[in-house]
Design a protein around this motif. Sequence first.
Motif, PDB file in Angstrom:
ATOM      1  N   GLY A   1      -4.481 -10.955  64.421  1.00 25.86           N
ATOM      2  CA  GLY A   1      -4.072 -12.363  64.496  1.00 25.86           C
ATOM      3  C   GLY A   1      -4.250 -13.050  63.154  1.00 25.86           C
ATOM      4  O   GLY A   1      -3.362 -13.761  62.681  1.00 25.86           O
ATOM      5  N   LYS A   2      -5.387 -12.815  62.520  1.00 28.27           N
ATOM      6  CA  LYS A   2      -5.675 -13.478  61.248  1.00 28.27           C
ATOM      7  C   LYS A   2      -4.727 -12.979  60.158  1.00 28.27           C
ATOM      8  O   LYS A   2      -4.167 -13.763  59.386  1.00 28.27           O
ATOM      9  N   HIS A   3      -4.525 -11.655  60.112  1.00 25.38           N
ATOM     10  CA  HIS A   3      -3.631 -11.057  59.115  1.00 25.38           C
ATOM     11  C   HIS A   3      -2.224 -11.654  59.231  1.00 25.38           C
ATOM     12  O   HIS A   3      -1.598 -12.042  58.248  1.00 25.38           O
ATOM     13  N   ASP A   4      -1.717 -11.723  60.472  1.00 21.98           N
ATOM     14  CA  ASP A   4      -0.351 -12.201  60.685  1.00 21.98           C
ATOM     15  C   ASP A   4      -0.250 -13.701  60.436  1.00 21.98           C
ATOM     16  O   ASP A   4       0.790 -14.200  59.994  1.00 21.98           O
ATOM     17  N   LEU A   5      -1.337 -14.421  60.724  1.00 21.02           N
ATOM     18  CA  LEU A   5      -1.377 -15.864  60.458  1.00 21.02           C
ATOM     19  C   LEU A   5      -1.159 -16.121  58.963  1.00 21.02           C
ATOM     20  O   LEU A   5      -0.400 -17.011  58.580  1.00 21.02           O
TER      21      LEU A   5
END
Lengths: 285, 282
Positions: free
Chosen positions: A195-199
């Motif tokens: 989630g953080k990477h894609d954010l």
Amino acid sequence: MKELLIISGKGGTGKTSITAAFAALADNKVIADCDVDAADMHLLLQPDVKETHQFYASKVAEIHEDKCVRCGKCIEACRFDAIEDFKINHIYCEGCGVCYRICPQNAITMEDSLSGHWFVSETKHGPMVHAKLGIAEENSGKLVTEVRKAAQKIAQEQNKSLIIIDGPPGIGCPVISSITGVDMVLIVTEPTVAGKHDLERIIKLANHFDVKTAVCINKYDLDERKTLEIENYCKSIGVDVISKIPFDRKVIDALIKGLSIVEYEETSQTASEIKNLWQKVQNML
Amino acid sequence: MIITVASGKGGTGKTTVATNLALVVKDKISVEFLDCDVEEPNAHLFLNPELNVIEPVTLPVPSVNEELCDGCGYCKEVCEFSAITVMAGNVLVFEELCHGCGGCVKFCPKGALTDKPKQIGVVESGRCSEGFSFVHGKLNIGSPLAPPVIKAVKKKAKNDGVVIIDAPPGTSCPVIASLSRSDYCLLVTEPTPFGLNDLKLAVGMVREMGIPFGVIINRSGLGDDKVEKYCDSEGIPILLKIPFDRRYAECYARGGCVVEEFPELYKKFNDLWKEIERRVEK
């Protein structure tokens, strides 16, 4: 008239559940489901379809065996490996027309290809435009543009002040078509490494298009350390985290009943957090 | 053997299935892992490969030689993607819209156009500490076209053992590019109305492509039993059910691999692999 886009980069973070809740909370709006290859909003809004439109975005090549002398010029020229043994593979053909133009025997024609449908519907929360891309079809970006144009037209005709857009996952062509020209992007993320990477990538895309952006962390209590990391990251780049929504199995129970959480259990903590979020989004708009 | 992990709906657990399957299979046969979700690649966060080879992916877009161009506008007519316009005799190329088909270059009567490589992403490759090879692609931010990057990722595979592909969500061109020439497809879903709706779309897609497939239900126990009923009625095999367990979700959240932390899941993935082998060899 304003356009609000809800996206996530990563799939499955809760875009549609939150968009459906907004649809229940907002007044005087049009809803647009721009996740055209896996549209789900209709499951929560049970649309009564008023208009069905065919969507012809492209052509596909057709080789006519009776004229073909198997010279191979088409196979050599096709950059999409869409011709095998002098037959067009419709799945790979992008409709560029190079084979049609290069064929010395005029044995190739370009045929219209039905790429999908789009619909104008009435729902319990107002008008909605949605679509269904054909199976294994291209042109999701163009279909998104079509859905947005139809939603804008309805908003103008019926004097609606807002369009709420449920966006597709990723950062590619349909996302770019969804984000161009909107007034605000709400990014729904989750506290996971993915989630953080894609954010990070989707925020860069929003910056690339210079759109006002806010972040909401869904299921934040699944990993509070990751939530903190995301908050710190957003702070460091000057993007506001305007809401943290807890993990709540009732969101799924509501979904099974065809309802958003704010309709299913209005007094729950999750519902009140989403109402709070909606207030903040309205203020930002 | 090429096995692709796909799903209509995003966030159902494709990457979880692909990475954990790789970790189980690598004990038996050589594995190449390809992350074809080039818009939002995530598998590296779980497998931690050392990516020491970085190669650009380019698309051939037209470049105009103004001395040769007479502004006739034939290139604009040839372009099916509205990527070229001609204003006052000058050719303007919108590179983001170009699919790189080469039509304008080939058919320009003056030979005034040439292909110029435009970088749209990168392919990074290397090895995981567990010893197997890993490749992923990254689409440049603001570039719309994922399929050329996906194809570049797939070209890196030697295919001398098992290739495991992590596909992007959806059912459109990036998914088709990932799935093409696969021997078997695993469709990952969840037992919710969204999961079921998008599973049906994905089933339509793999059937259209003629690829044999089975279903994996993730977070089983949440939601309802309609996915199972649908699979039964369509004769689709359910190869694995991963129960919803907050411990699994927390393991995933921090970037852990469930087969390394939970022996019961190692066994389930091992059985899954045996079942896939049986079905592909049949």
